[in-house]
Design an enzyme around this catalytic site. Structure first.
Site, PDB file in Angstrom:
ATOM      1  CG  HIS A   1      29.659  42.820  63.796  1.00 37.23           C
ATOM      2  ND1 HIS A   1      28.551  42.306  64.409  1.00 37.23           N
ATOM      3  CD2 HIS A   1      30.553  41.816  63.768  1.00 37.23           C
ATOM      4  CE1 HIS A   1      28.766  41.041  64.751  1.00 37.23           C
ATOM      5  NE2 HIS A   1      29.982  40.733  64.374  1.00 37.23           N
TER       6      HIS A   1
ATOM      7  CB  SER B   1      33.280  38.004  57.697  1.00 35.20           C
ATOM      8  OG  SER B   1      32.989  37.841  59.058  1.00 35.20           O
TER       9      SER B   1
ATOM     10  CE  LYS C   1      32.026  26.378  58.043  1.00 35.15           C
ATOM     11  NZ  LYS C   1      32.246  27.110  56.796  1.00 35.15           N
ATOM     12  CG  ASP C   2      31.617  30.108  64.622  1.00 32.07           C
ATOM     13  OD1 ASP C   2      32.343  29.748  63.675  1.00 32.07           O
ATOM     14  OD2 ASP C   2      31.285  31.283  64.814  1.00 32.07           O
TER      15      ASP C   2
ATOM     16  CD  GLU D   1      55.691  27.917  78.042  1.00 38.00           C
ATOM     17  OE1 GLU D   1      54.549  27.489  78.171  1.00 38.00           O
ATOM     18  OE2 GLU D   1      56.703  27.193  78.179  1.00 38.00           O
TER      19      GLU D   1
END
Lengths: 417, 260, 176
Positions: free
Chosen positions: A212, A216, A240-241, A284
């Protein structure tokens, strides 16, 4: 700059403790580039995956017993007798895999769009720290069910530290709390597996603070020029998220409910037996590329160093790629090498699951060399010799000029009712 | 925008495909690959359920043939309710077992008959005793056997019907048995099913194949007793998420409509 | 202007529907995480136990474990039953007739936890002190219970509780 809240209780609290102002500032009005594509969904998705893991993990800890004689049984009790225990465990088990899928996509997005470049170097390095913590957490979590793969995975990975000259053996004994992986080891792994996720939360907070600071990055990789380039985070990116989360949950649920053991290994449903090693020990899937690099080197110490080096190289990435252009969209040659790196990592994953013999070894060595070549040689050279395409003047300009191609803009005309 | 989303999802799907291909390696890598026949199970697929008749028959086979050597220690008698038995039948089944309990007031362990809350009584007190009684080989607990082997159900069924005469040049060790589907083809367990080893209560002909199929179904249930509930919940969850995600998408388009 | 207005209301409708559906989903997700703290299936399976009372000889008692607590089963002698019946109700702190406390008078079944502060009273084995009323005596703070398990003296406010039980055959009881 306190926001004006209509609710008097909120106003009263906020005047004394400005949490609502803080949240409003960072999650509501927070100005965000308006051209973020769906690749930018994976950051918040990773945060949600972390929350899912912590909630299910704390729940499982209410029923799990960290003792070599009871661990396997207590997990089976969770699966069979605890109300919805099977659901919570399968969410946690597959959640680990999906957390890594999301984070790996998030990392590759950063690699492609140059999100690690100035002024976001620390943001990127904090991300690498999170990755390391995730790996440690996932590894120790995988030991807890105390199946065959748990036990032998723990044995093999802790033995890596014996490669350290002189102190190696003592360090391994210290890690184990004994002379083999045993109850003491299981107990401390449980304790640390419980602790580390909260450390991750702390680093995630720092990651977001750093994010922040400058906001972004975006698909064009150019700086925001003014308010015209930005939209508030809420409601645009919250919705949107949320939509991205819905899509994610569909895939996640498909695994949880219909193929819960697809990503696991059948051997981990055999209780740990210190006297019998499974025919093929495989970590894994999310560790496979690093496991492949480990095995690429015939020397024990060399393999360990190279494996850690594969992550360490990410730390110094901002200073290896000196190109002033962030986004791969404007770097024609970088773009090709980026996809070669993606293929290289997939190949390493594939080879990591193969037995270390014959052509697999040679293939692993080539892929490993390529991995380091990409970061240590190709990227520095590209920043000198590559001619980037011309950059747009601002985020709004190409959208208005070319009339499309960027998220958020094209839908607008069709959307009018 | 749909194109954008589709690209993202497609790219993720391709990557996921590549990963899962890479991940599916270990199963192939385990020893020289032995192909075993794929069976059409009542419980396969997203809507598959356990055939109740097969479960009860499989339990009968387990009880009469397997339970002499193989434990089923994670299953409790009360769980047999899933197979369609009622409370009295379960009590009767449990009562046939002798459970070691105690210590009593004199500090002695004692035997009592089983109750539904007990877990299946194991044939041997511990692994060492099991090995001693079986020439050094350990008959594994079968509670999780279907989950603990790759493609467990098909593998188990193949193994049960896989006792055939060894090829002429095969060097079989003494005390071992030839099995077409066992890794290395030498297995300590003697052929357990010969046909008509049990008389099924429902009149089904007890061929080797039938018994193998039923036993495998029973053991698949024993490994994943939650499977039917899980799949039901899964169908509901995915349907819900499709609707909810559709709504989110519509809302998203509405909200983004004014972004230029 | 009218168009914008219509668009707004459609947007509001969508938002409200989506939020409502999301809330339903969140509630459905919350339930498994709440329910996992309820007793598990293996715990519930032991929530009721069966016991053959004819295995207790007259004049003796056994202690069972039920839901993690001791349950006293005493095969009472005719003298003990008689004593219990003779007590006038107005002498009792927690008035209950003996018939209310034992389905079959020979067998007294009750939870052996003192109603004062949760100690386990003495009186089960032949050598134990049985208190002043030929029943049970709590060593922690000196509560005396009679041969029907009723509080007679000491700080305890209530009689020893009788658990829910029934005879499922002549001699077998199911507790819980």
């Amino acid at each position: 700059m306190a926001a004006n809240f209509s609710n008097p209780v909120v106003r009263w609290i906020d005047h004394r403790l400005p949490v609502f102002t803080f949240m409003h500032h960072e999650l509501h009005e927070y100005p965000t580039p308006k051209n973020l594509s769906y690749w930018w969904n994976f950051g918040s998705l990773a945060g949600i995956a972390l929350v899912i893991m912590i909630v299910t993990g704390i729940t499982l800890a209410m029923h799990y017993t960290p003792h070599v004689d009871h661990a396997f049984d207590s997990v089976e009790r969770i699966m069979r007798d605890v109300n919805y225990g099977w659901l919570i465990r399968y969410i946690h088990m597959n959640g680990a895999s999906f957390f890594f899928i999301v984070v790996y996509i998030h990392i590759f997005r950063g690699l492609y769009f140059g999100s690690y470049k100035a002024p976001r170097e620390i943001l990127w390095m904090l991300g690498v720290v999170i990755l390391l913590l995730m790996m440690a957490t996932a590894f120790m979590g995988y030991v807890l069910p105390w199946g065959q793969m748990s036990f032998w995975g723990a044995t093999v990975i802790t033995n890596l530290f014996s490669a350290i000259p002189l102190a190696g053996e003592s360090i391994v004994t210290w890690l184990w709390g004994g002379f083999s992986v045993d109850n003491a080891t299981l107990n401390r792994f449980f304790s640390l597996h419980f602790l580390l996720p909260f450390v991750i939360v702390g680093v995630v907070v720092l990651h977001i603070v750093a994010l922040h600071r400058f906001g972004s990055n975006n698909p064009l990789g150019i700086d925001v020029k003014g308010p015209k380039d930005q939209i508030p985070f809420h409601p645009y990116y919250t919705i949107k998220d949320a939509f991205g989360l819905g899509v994610f949950l569909i895939f996640f649920s498909a695994f949880i409910f219909f193929a819960p053991n697809f990503l696991g290994h059948p051997d981990n449903y055999i209780p740990a037996n210190p006297l019998v090693t499974p025919a093929h020990i495989v970590p894994e899937w999310y560790f496979l590329p690093f496991y492949a690099i480990l095995r690429a080197v015939p020397d024990k110490l060399g393999g360990v160093l190279l494996m850690f080096g594969a992550i360490a190289v990410l730390f110094i990435l901002p200073w290896l790629d000196r190109s002033p252009v962030r986004s791969g969209q404007f770097r024609p040659i970088f773009k090709i090498f980026f996809w070669l790196l993606v293929i290289d990592v997939v190949v390493l994953t594939w080879l990591g699951a193969k037995p270390a013999e014959g052509w697999y070894v040679i293939g692993t060595q080539i892929a490993t060399v390529w991995y380091f070549l990409h970061f240590l040689v190709i990227l520095p050279l590209l920043s000198i010799f590559e001619t980037p395409k011309p950059l747009p003047k601002s985020i709004s300009e190409p959208v208005l000029g070319a009339g499309g191609g960027f998220a958020g803009a094209t839908a607008a005309p069709r959307e009018k009712v | 925008m749909i194109a954008r989303l589709t690209t993202t999802i497609a790219a993720v799907a391709v990557a996921a495909g590549a990963w899962s291909f890479a991940v599916s390696g270990p199963a192939q890598a385990a020893g020289p690959a032995i192909e075993y026949p794929q069976h059409d199970w009542s419980f396969s697929g997203p809507f598959g359920t356990f055939d109740r008749g097969a479960l009860q028959r499989g339990f009968q086979v387990y009880k009469n043939i397997c339970s002499g050597c193989h434990a089923l220690s994670y299953v409790a008698y009360r769980n047999l309710e899933d197979l369609g038995y009622n409370e009295d039948e379960i009590k009767a089944i449990a009562a046939q077992a002798l459970v070691v309990d105690g210590p009593n007031d004199d500090g002695e362990m004692f035997e009592r008959s089983g109750i539904p809350a007990d877990r299946f009584v194991s044939p041997f007190p511990n692994e060492k005793a099991a090995r001693a009684a079986n020439g050094g080989a350990y008959p594994p607990d079968l509670s999780l056997i279907v989950k603990a082997r790759p493609d467990g159900a098909n593998y188990l069924r193949a193994l049960l019907v896989g006792y055939v005469d060894p090829p002429a040049d095969f060097n079989l060790m003494p005390g071992m048995n030839y099995n077409a589907y066992f890794s290395g083809h030498q297995i300590a367990m003697a052929q357990p099913l010969w046909g008509d080893d049990v008389t099924f209560e429902d009149g089904t002909a007890a061929t080797i194949e039938q018994q193998a199929e039923d036993l495998t179904t029973f053991l698949a249930w024993a490994a994943e007793p939650e499977m039917e509930e899980r799949k039901r919940a899964g169908v509901m969850t995915i349907l819900f998420l499709l609707v909810f995600t559709g709504l989110l998408y519509a809302t998203k388009r509405k909200i983004w409509a004014d972004v230029h | 202007m009218a168009e914008t207005h219509e668009g707004d209301s459609r947007r509001d409708f969508l938002m409200i529907t989506t939020t409502a559906v999301g809330a339903v989903g969140a509630a459905c997700v919350a339930w498994p995480f709440i329910d996992q703290m309820n007793p598990a299936a293996d715990t519930l399976a032991l929530a009721s136990i069966e016991f053959d009372v004819s295995t207790v000889p007259e004049g003796q008692a056994v202690t069972l474990t039920w839901r993690g607590k001791p349950v006293f089963v005493r095969h009472r002698t005719p003298k003990e039953i008689e004593e219990a019946r003779e007590v006038p109700l107005d002498e009792l702190r927690d008035p209950q007739t003996d018939a209310e406390r034992a389905i079959k008078p020979e067998y007294l079944v009750m939870v052996g936890v003192c109603t004062h502060l949760g100690c386990v009273p003495l009186g089960q084995s032949v050598s134990d002190p049985k208190g002043d009323y030929d029943g049970w005596f709590c060593p922690c703070h000196g509560s005396h219970y009679d041969s029907s398990g009723r509080i007679r003296r000491g700080p305890a406010p209530l009689n020893l509780p009788v658990p829910e039980y029934q005879y499922i055959s002549d001699t077998v009881i199911r507790i819980g």
